[in-house]
Design an enzyme around this catalytic site. Sequence first.
Site, PDB file in Angstrom:
ATOM      1  N   CYS A  40      12.878   8.282 -31.906  1.00 24.14           N
ATOM      2  CA  CYS A  40      12.274   7.195 -32.675  1.00 24.14           C
ATOM      3  C   CYS A  40      13.138   6.970 -33.904  1.00 24.14           C
ATOM      4  CB  CYS A  40      10.842   7.540 -33.075  1.00 24.14           C
ATOM      5  SG  CYS A  40      10.066   6.234 -34.076  1.00 24.14           S
ATOM      6  N   GLN A  83       2.045   6.451 -48.573  1.00 23.48           N
ATOM      7  CA  GLN A  83       2.938   5.352 -48.234  1.00 23.48           C
ATOM      8  C   GLN A  83       3.864   5.796 -47.107  1.00 23.48           C
ATOM      9  OE1 GLN A  83       2.776   2.278 -49.286  1.00 23.48           O
ATOM     10  NE2 GLN A  83       1.191   2.628 -50.835  1.00 23.48           N
ATOM     11  N   CYS A 133      -0.674  -4.552 -48.680  1.00 23.87           N
ATOM     12  CA  CYS A 133      -0.032  -4.468 -47.371  1.00 23.87           C
ATOM     13  C   CYS A 133      -0.359  -5.694 -46.532  1.00 23.87           C
ATOM     14  CB  CYS A 133      -0.471  -3.198 -46.646  1.00 23.87           C
ATOM     15  SG  CYS A 133      -2.248  -3.100 -46.331  1.00 23.87           S
TER      16      CYS A 133
END
Length: 432
Positions: A164, A269, A390
């Site tokens: 990933c 975060q 966000c």
Amino acid sequence: MRGPKRRFQGGGRPSPRPPPGPPVELTIQSVGGEGDGVAAGPVFVPFTLPGERVRAQGSGDRLELMEVLEPSAERIAPICPHFGSCGGCALQHWSHEPYLAWKVSRLAGTLARERIETEILAPYAAGPATRRRVTLHARRGDRDMARLGYKARKSWDLVDIAVCPIAHPTIQAAIPALKRLAARLFEHPKSAPSLHVTLTDAGLDIDITGVEAKSGGLSADARMQLAERAAEAGFVRVTLGGEVAYMAHAPHVRLGPARVILPAGGFLQATKDAETAMADFVAAQAAGATRIADLFCGVGTFTFRLAEIAPTHAADSAPEAVAALMSALSTAPGLKGVTAEARDLARRPLLVHDLRHIDVAVFDPPRAGAAEQTAELARSGVSRVIGVSCNPATFARDARTLIDAGFTLERLLPVDQFLWSPHVELVGVFTR
């Protein structure tokens, strides 16, 4: 990547057969809000870029890319072998500068819909291999290794990942161990576990959800094997729905001057550098305050830095987050003072009376925004508001409330910490 026409190769496994409908040739005009290319119609085609001529197939207004006939000069090779099948990234095929400019233009467009203009600063952009928080879904494999990865694009199927590129190298290196850990979670056929993996300063912290509980959850034997595999992997803590199943030592992070022990499943975060960039910006904009409110404070992402400026009152709906914040105060001497309360700011916002001594307020709400709390801030005597969001759409809604009450949105910092996705975050500064 200019050249002759080419078959789309996203890096992932191709579809076993083309979607229904005749193939069509299209010219892509723009990139839409979800990262798909948009042709006249509108028709949406994933993994395409403005100016490209492509062949696509399907029915309705959402087609599948079959071939890039004339590629854009901005097209680059995706770096992940799972790109195209994995639903995690949508834009690895776009070079960085136009990709980032697109995010900023989307943000400006969202504000414009609420008739808001402001100075948009140069964006902060996270790089690859920086994500310290990922959610990996598990499906039954064999006794020793589960299938583990992300949801497939537009599907409930799972893409079993080997790498990933957005994740921190520590998380990437742990993928085989995480698959071994997850293999012990399938005693009940209805279990569909998710591993919420967070890289802390102490190591990897894993909170597991989705294990069928009505049947009694995991057996004692499965829990023992789960703990053994966690110990073998060197994980610092594994929790099942918040309950500790294994802990070598407490997972902790540094937030400004404080050392905070995270509650199980606690929010951070997504990248450490983005957190630092946002916190530094928030602190700089709060300079000179005499008393500060930190609303939707979580475990103290901004609280401790703000408390170096002025006495700070923090509030959040999660009692465990507030408890972690308060416990960390002893690790940060020299603060101007911190008070905190567990309070649902949607149901019980701080009222005008509560805000009477506050001159700077910071809010960092979930995606739903802070409509109720913003209404109270608009009626209060607070002179400066710093909004972290966000979700640009709910931020714009809340910004309009403040602007209608006499505030000006002076500047805005875009933050791209969800790399190669359509998501963009921001910090906005309001003054009266």
